[in-house]
Design a protein around this motif. Structure first.
Motif, mmCIF file in Angstrom:
data_model
loop_
_atom_site.group_PDB
_atom_site.id
_atom_site.type_symbol
_atom_site.label_atom_id
_atom_site.label_comp_id
_atom_site.label_asym_id
_atom_site.label_seq_id
_atom_site.Cartn_x
_atom_site.Cartn_y
_atom_site.Cartn_z
ATOM 1 N N SER A 8 0.969 -1.206 -0.207
ATOM 2 C CA SER A 8 0.019 -0.091 0.110
ATOM 3 C C SER A 8 0.974 1.350 -0.023
ATOM 4 O O SER A 8 0.488 2.245 -0.497
ATOM 5 C CB SER A 8 -0.957 -0.101 1.063
ATOM 6 N N ARG A 9 2.076 1.187 0.513
ATOM 7 C CA ARG A 9 3.010 2.211 0.614
ATOM 8 C C ARG A 9 3.633 2.885 -0.841
ATOM 9 O O ARG A 9 3.550 3.691 -1.154
ATOM 10 C CB ARG A 9 4.067 2.149 1.527
ATOM 11 N N PHE A 10 3.896 1.349 -1.385
ATOM 12 C CA PHE A 10 4.294 1.453 -2.961
ATOM 13 C C PHE A 10 3.319 1.972 -3.839
ATOM 14 O O PHE A 10 3.538 2.795 -4.706
ATOM 15 C CB PHE A 10 4.727 0.221 -3.503
ATOM 16 N N GLN A 11 1.881 1.697 -3.577
ATOM 17 C CA GLN A 11 1.073 2.332 -4.231
ATOM 18 C C GLN A 11 0.547 3.648 -4.261
ATOM 19 O O GLN A 11 0.374 4.321 -5.117
ATOM 20 C CB GLN A 11 -0.407 1.267 -3.930
ATOM 21 N N ALA A 12 0.915 4.047 -2.998
ATOM 22 C CA ALA A 12 0.748 5.581 -2.726
ATOM 23 C C ALA A 12 1.838 6.231 -3.231
ATOM 24 O O ALA A 12 1.681 7.461 -3.720
ATOM 25 C CB ALA A 12 0.453 5.775 -1.056
ATOM 26 N N THR A 13 3.095 5.578 -3.154
ATOM 27 C CA THR A 13 4.032 6.365 -3.788
ATOM 28 C C THR A 13 4.158 6.627 -5.308
ATOM 29 O O THR A 13 4.117 7.603 -6.071
ATOM 30 C CB THR A 13 5.354 5.738 -3.404
ATOM 31 N N ASN A 14 3.485 5.565 -5.865
ATOM 32 C CA ASN A 14 3.424 5.251 -7.429
ATOM 33 C C ASN A 14 2.392 6.123 -7.873
ATOM 34 O O ASN A 14 2.365 6.723 -9.124
ATOM 35 C CB ASN A 14 3.368 3.783 -7.889
ATOM 36 N N ASP A 15 1.227 6.434 -7.087
ATOM 37 C CA ASP A 15 -0.125 7.081 -7.608
ATOM 38 C C ASP A 15 -0.573 6.749 -8.689
ATOM 39 O O ASP A 15 -1.118 7.408 -9.568
ATOM 40 C CB ASP A 15 0.232 8.430 -7.354
ATOM 41 N N GLY A 16 -0.703 5.443 -9.149
ATOM 42 C CA GLY A 16 -1.266 4.883 -10.353
ATOM 43 C C GLY A 16 -0.473 5.302 -11.453
ATOM 44 O O GLY A 16 -1.121 5.290 -12.793
ATOM 45 N N ARG A 17 0.642 5.812 -11.561
ATOM 46 C CA ARG A 17 1.323 6.100 -12.850
ATOM 47 C C ARG A 17 1.911 4.906 -13.437
ATOM 48 O O ARG A 17 2.299 3.869 -12.996
ATOM 49 C CB ARG A 17 2.555 6.911 -12.498
ATOM 50 N N LEU A 64 11.205 4.614 -10.334
ATOM 51 C CA LEU A 64 11.175 3.426 -10.864
ATOM 52 C C LEU A 64 10.656 2.046 -10.011
ATOM 53 O O LEU A 64 10.458 0.977 -10.305
ATOM 54 C CB LEU A 64 12.376 3.083 -11.987
ATOM 55 N N VAL A 65 11.474 2.204 -8.801
ATOM 56 C CA VAL A 65 11.252 0.951 -7.945
ATOM 57 C C VAL A 65 9.949 0.803 -7.589
ATOM 58 O O VAL A 65 9.470 -0.491 -7.539
ATOM 59 C CB VAL A 65 12.283 1.413 -6.540
ATOM 60 N N PRO A 66 8.943 1.771 -6.953
ATOM 61 C CA PRO A 66 7.846 1.354 -6.731
ATOM 62 C C PRO A 66 7.064 0.751 -7.850
ATOM 63 O O PRO A 66 6.151 -0.071 -7.800
ATOM 64 C CB PRO A 66 6.992 2.741 -6.322
#
Length: 82
Positions: A8-17, A64-66
């Motif tokens: 969920s943290r990675f999803q928040a960081t990536n923000d759907g991009r 790129l990591v998320p």
């Protein structure tokens, strides 16, 4: 922290991009860092090589990591059927 919390943290960081959005964002931030580096070198007359390299590395990792982690986990979850 559970596995779901990390995702969920990675999803928040990536923000759907997607990949293109992340690459374009990293390019824009890299250009801004390059302009700041040129300003420091030419106007302030300071050497910022090591800091600039570190900032560029961290920028690309941030973008790129998320995306990569989410892509790998999504593929793994699809293969297991969850």
């Amino acid at each position: 922290m559970s596995n779901n919390g990390i995702l969920s943290r990675f999803q928040a960081t990536n923000d759907g991009r997607g990949l293109i959005g992340n690459v374009m964002g990293a390019i824009c931030v890299s250009c801004a860092i390059g302009l700041a580096f040129m300003f420091c070198r030419n106007v302030i007359k300071t050497d910022m090589h090591s800091l600039t390299r570190l900032m560029l590395l961290l920028t690309w990792l941030y973008f790129l990591v998320p995306w990569l982690v989410l892509r790998v986990t999504k593929t793994a979850l699809q293969k297991t059927g969850e």
